[in-house]
Scaffold this active site. Structure first.
Site, PDB file in Angstrom:
ATOM      1  N   ASP A   1       0.785  -1.242   0.000  1.00 50.21           N
ATOM      2  CA  ASP A   1       0.000   0.000   0.000  1.00 50.21           C
ATOM      3  C   ASP A   1       0.815   1.289   0.000  1.00 50.21           C
ATOM      4  O   ASP A   1       0.351   2.321   0.447  1.00 50.21           O
ATOM      5  CB  ASP A   1      -0.907   0.000   1.236  1.00 50.21           C
ATOM      6  CG  ASP A   1      -0.122  -0.274   2.513  1.00 50.21           C
ATOM      7  OD1 ASP A   1       1.097  -0.017   2.535  1.00 50.21           O
ATOM      8  OD2 ASP A   1      -0.725  -0.757   3.493  1.00 50.21           O
TER       9      ASP A   1
ATOM     10  N   ARG B   1       3.373   8.773   8.571  1.00 54.52           N
ATOM     11  CA  ARG B   1       3.188  10.147   8.104  1.00 54.52           C
ATOM     12  C   ARG B   1       2.126  10.889   8.918  1.00 54.52           C
ATOM     13  O   ARG B   1       2.327  12.043   9.301  1.00 54.52           O
ATOM     14  CB  ARG B   1       2.744  10.082   6.630  1.00 54.52           C
ATOM     15  CG  ARG B   1       3.064  11.279   5.787  1.00 54.52           C
ATOM     16  CD  ARG B   1       2.796  10.947   4.317  1.00 54.52           C
ATOM     17  NE  ARG B   1       3.969  10.466   3.639  1.00 54.52           N
ATOM     18  CZ  ARG B   1       4.848  11.236   2.990  1.00 54.52           C
ATOM     19  NH1 ARG B   1       4.663  12.530   2.923  1.00 54.52           N
ATOM     20  NH2 ARG B   1       5.905  10.722   2.405  1.00 54.52           N
TER      21      ARG B   1
ATOM     22  N   GLU C   1      -0.179  -9.174  -0.900  1.00 50.74           N
ATOM     23  CA  GLU C   1      -0.698  -8.590   0.351  1.00 50.74           C
ATOM     24  C   GLU C   1      -1.945  -7.755   0.055  1.00 50.74           C
ATOM     25  O   GLU C   1      -2.071  -6.598   0.453  1.00 50.74           O
ATOM     26  CB  GLU C   1       0.366  -7.769   1.077  1.00 50.74           C
ATOM     27  CG  GLU C   1       0.081  -7.613   2.576  1.00 50.74           C
ATOM     28  CD  GLU C   1       1.133  -6.786   3.295  1.00 50.74           C
ATOM     29  OE1 GLU C   1       2.181  -7.360   3.639  1.00 50.74           O
ATOM     30  OE2 GLU C   1       0.917  -5.587   3.527  1.00 50.74           O
TER      31      GLU C   1
ATOM     32  N   HIS D   1       7.118   5.836  12.543  1.00 50.01           N
ATOM     33  CA  HIS D   1       7.413   6.606  11.332  1.00 50.01           C
ATOM     34  C   HIS D   1       6.204   7.143  10.602  1.00 50.01           C
ATOM     35  O   HIS D   1       6.343   7.932   9.682  1.00 50.01           O
ATOM     36  CB  HIS D   1       8.214   5.742  10.354  1.00 50.01           C
ATOM     37  CG  HIS D   1       7.391   4.665   9.710  1.00 50.01           C
ATOM     38  ND1 HIS D   1       6.605   4.886   8.601  1.00 50.01           N
ATOM     39  CD2 HIS D   1       7.207   3.368  10.042  1.00 50.01           C
ATOM     40  CE1 HIS D   1       5.987   3.758   8.274  1.00 50.01           C
ATOM     41  NE2 HIS D   1       6.325   2.825   9.124  1.00 50.01           N
TER      42      HIS D   1
ATOM     43  N   GLU E   1      -2.040   5.133   2.998  1.00 51.60           N
ATOM     44  CA  GLU E   1      -1.997   3.711   2.630  1.00 51.60           C
ATOM     45  C   GLU E   1      -3.373   3.089   2.389  1.00 51.60           C
ATOM     46  O   GLU E   1      -3.525   2.238   1.509  1.00 51.60           O
ATOM     47  CB  GLU E   1      -1.245   2.907   3.702  1.00 51.60           C
ATOM     48  CG  GLU E   1       0.255   3.180   3.779  1.00 51.60           C
ATOM     49  CD  GLU E   1       0.617   4.406   4.618  1.00 51.60           C
ATOM     50  OE1 GLU E   1      -0.305   5.057   5.178  1.00 51.60           O
ATOM     51  OE2 GLU E   1       1.806   4.734   4.721  1.00 51.60           O
TER      52      GLU E   1
ATOM     53  N   HIS F   1      13.792   5.539  11.875  1.00 52.96           N
ATOM     54  CA  HIS F   1      13.549   5.725  10.439  1.00 52.96           C
ATOM     55  C   HIS F   1      14.411   6.889   9.943  1.00 52.96           C
ATOM     56  O   HIS F   1      14.765   7.779  10.714  1.00 52.96           O
ATOM     57  CB  HIS F   1      12.060   6.038  10.265  1.00 52.96           C
ATOM     58  CG  HIS F   1      11.561   5.966   8.856  1.00 52.96           C
ATOM     59  ND1 HIS F   1      11.820   6.942   7.933  1.00 52.96           N
ATOM     60  CD2 HIS F   1      10.806   5.030   8.222  1.00 52.96           C
ATOM     61  CE1 HIS F   1      11.242   6.609   6.782  1.00 52.96           C
ATOM     62  NE2 HIS F   1      10.626   5.454   6.930  1.00 52.96           N
TER      63      HIS F   1
END
Ligand code: UD1
Ligand code: UDP
Length: 368
Positions: A96, A207, A118, A205, A132, A238
């Site tokens: 994604d 967003r 997936e 991490h 995502e 990250h």
């Protein structure tokens, strides 16, 4: 000969696509071509090196602090030429990310069939995780072959009206990768440093968490570690500079918290296996931790991986400081709760997902 092009660009896609690329390369019926977008750079290259996968194409699109607009337009502009030159029979994308969505979109524009690895994970909240949830739903509209890791993912696709003949339940290739990396006798400077303590493994991490949610997450973690002298925490951070600024500000300068560079996948999987518990906003870690029997506090309001919650290994704790603090406190101080979450469960298959995916591609494409 079936020409299969695998396209991926970030660390988690690479970890879950490399076992599949190796399987594709091993079959006589298949010509495997690999294109990486380079949405990630160092974190991608580290995985390629470990699995010894050498891309045929590298779009090298990453730039510091890239926006969704940057990633989307850079990939869309540069991938056209690769697809037109190679004319694959099918393109495989994973999960994604923006790489996933944009590559699928490019295939749609060129009318090249897409296989989605997936497939079928959902929160049904388009903003969580962002972007995502949109990406994976959009890919499901485009893809003609769907490799669902679980029955739940299959059911989601069926409920959305996808053709059952084009969906195969395969397990998750994350387990294929995990089977090759974890060694019980693993040791490192981190495990030695934490040998006298309960080791807490941190990653974060997302967003949508950057900014105030991430501050709250880190404040809760800092309070807990400072109040529990028998714990030490390690955060393989990250590479996003925005994440690093917040982590340094809130988790920095603490003798019992180490912020370190991202670990390669072998070290990371083994550190997971040696940790007491994991606190994260990651997606992939929610798939790996149940099979290692490691409790995970998931710092998100939603999850597309309900299997781990049902198995009892994952607990959603949101992004509010006080809620994270109390859940974390309980897990550290209630042995029965800890033991109930630390049961090894594996909702994601037996580590043969790559074999099953390649078998399905051969069967389904030969019929045409
Ligand atoms: C991306 C995916 C996310 C996935 C995550 C896995 C999108 C929109 N997001 O988010 O779904 O969960 O990867 O980690 O597709 N950077 C480096 N070197 C690297 C990697 C990143 O310096 O090897 C820095 C760069 O400054 C880059 C920034 O991190 O601009 C953000 O990278 P990006 O891929 O845009 O977002 P992620 O948060 O990594
Ligand atoms: N991982 C790694 N090194 C690290 C941190 C994570 O190899 O320092 C692996 C982890 O085992 C999992 C994947 O990276 O397979 C998760 O990546 P990330 O959390 O960045 O992305 P997400 O899964 O949330 O998309």
């Amino acid at each position: 000969m079936i020409k299969v092009m695998s396209i991926f660009g970030t660390r988690p896609e690479a970890i879950k696509m490399c076992p599949l690329v190796k399987e594709l390369e091993s079959r006589n019926e298949i010509k495997s071509v690999v294109c990486v977008t380079g949405q990630h750079r160092e974190m991608l290259d580290s995985v390629l090196e470990i699995f010894d996968v050498k891309p045929d194409y590298d779009l090298s699109i990453m730039k510091p602090k890239q926006t969704l607009f940057d990633v989307t337009t850079e990939i869309l502009n540069s991938i056209k030429e690769v697809l037109e030159k190679e004319q694959p029979d099918i393109v495989l994308v994973h999960g994604d990310t923006s790489t996933t969505f944009v590559s699928a979109l490019a295939c749609f524009y060129l009318q090249i069939p897409v296989g989605h690895v997936e497939a079928g994970l959902r929160t049904y909240n388009i903003y969580s995780p962002f972007p995502e949830e949109f990406n994976r739903q959009a890919v499901s509209i485009i893809s003609s072959l769907n490799f669902a890791p679980t029955q739940q993912a299959y059911d989601n696709l069926i409920a959305e009206g996808r053709n059952p003949e084009h969906i195969v339940i395969t397990g998750n290739t994350a387990i294929d990768a995990l089977k090759t990396t974890v060694k019980e006798d693993y040791q490192s400077d981190i495990t030695e440093w934490a040998a006298d303590s309960r080791l807490i493994l941190i990653t974060a991490h997302r967003r949508e968490n950057i900014g105030e949610p991430m501050r709250q997450m880190f404040k809760a973690i800092r309070r807990i570690i400072d109040q529990h002298p028998d714990t030490k925490a390690v955060y393989p951070i990250h590479m996003n500079p925005l994440v690093r600024e917040i982590a340094d500000e809130i988790l920095g300068n603490d003798d019992r918290i180490r912020i370190i560079e991202p670990l390669d996948v072998v070290d990371f999987h083994n550190l997971m296996n040696k940790s007491y518990l994991i606190i994260t906003d990651s997606g992939g870690i929610q798939e790996e931790a149940p099979s290692l029997g490691k409790p995970v506090l998931v710092m998100r309001d939603t999850t597309e991986r309900p299997e781990g919650v049902a198995a009892g290994t994952l607990k959603l704790v949101g992004v509010n400081e006080d809620v994270i603090y109390s859940s974390f406190y309980n897990l550290l101080n209630d042995v029965d709760l800890y033991n109930s979450m630390a049961q090894a469960q594996n909702p994601y298959g037996d580590g043969t997902a790559s074999i099953q995916i390649v078998d399905s591609i051969i069967n389904l494409l030969r019929k045409k």
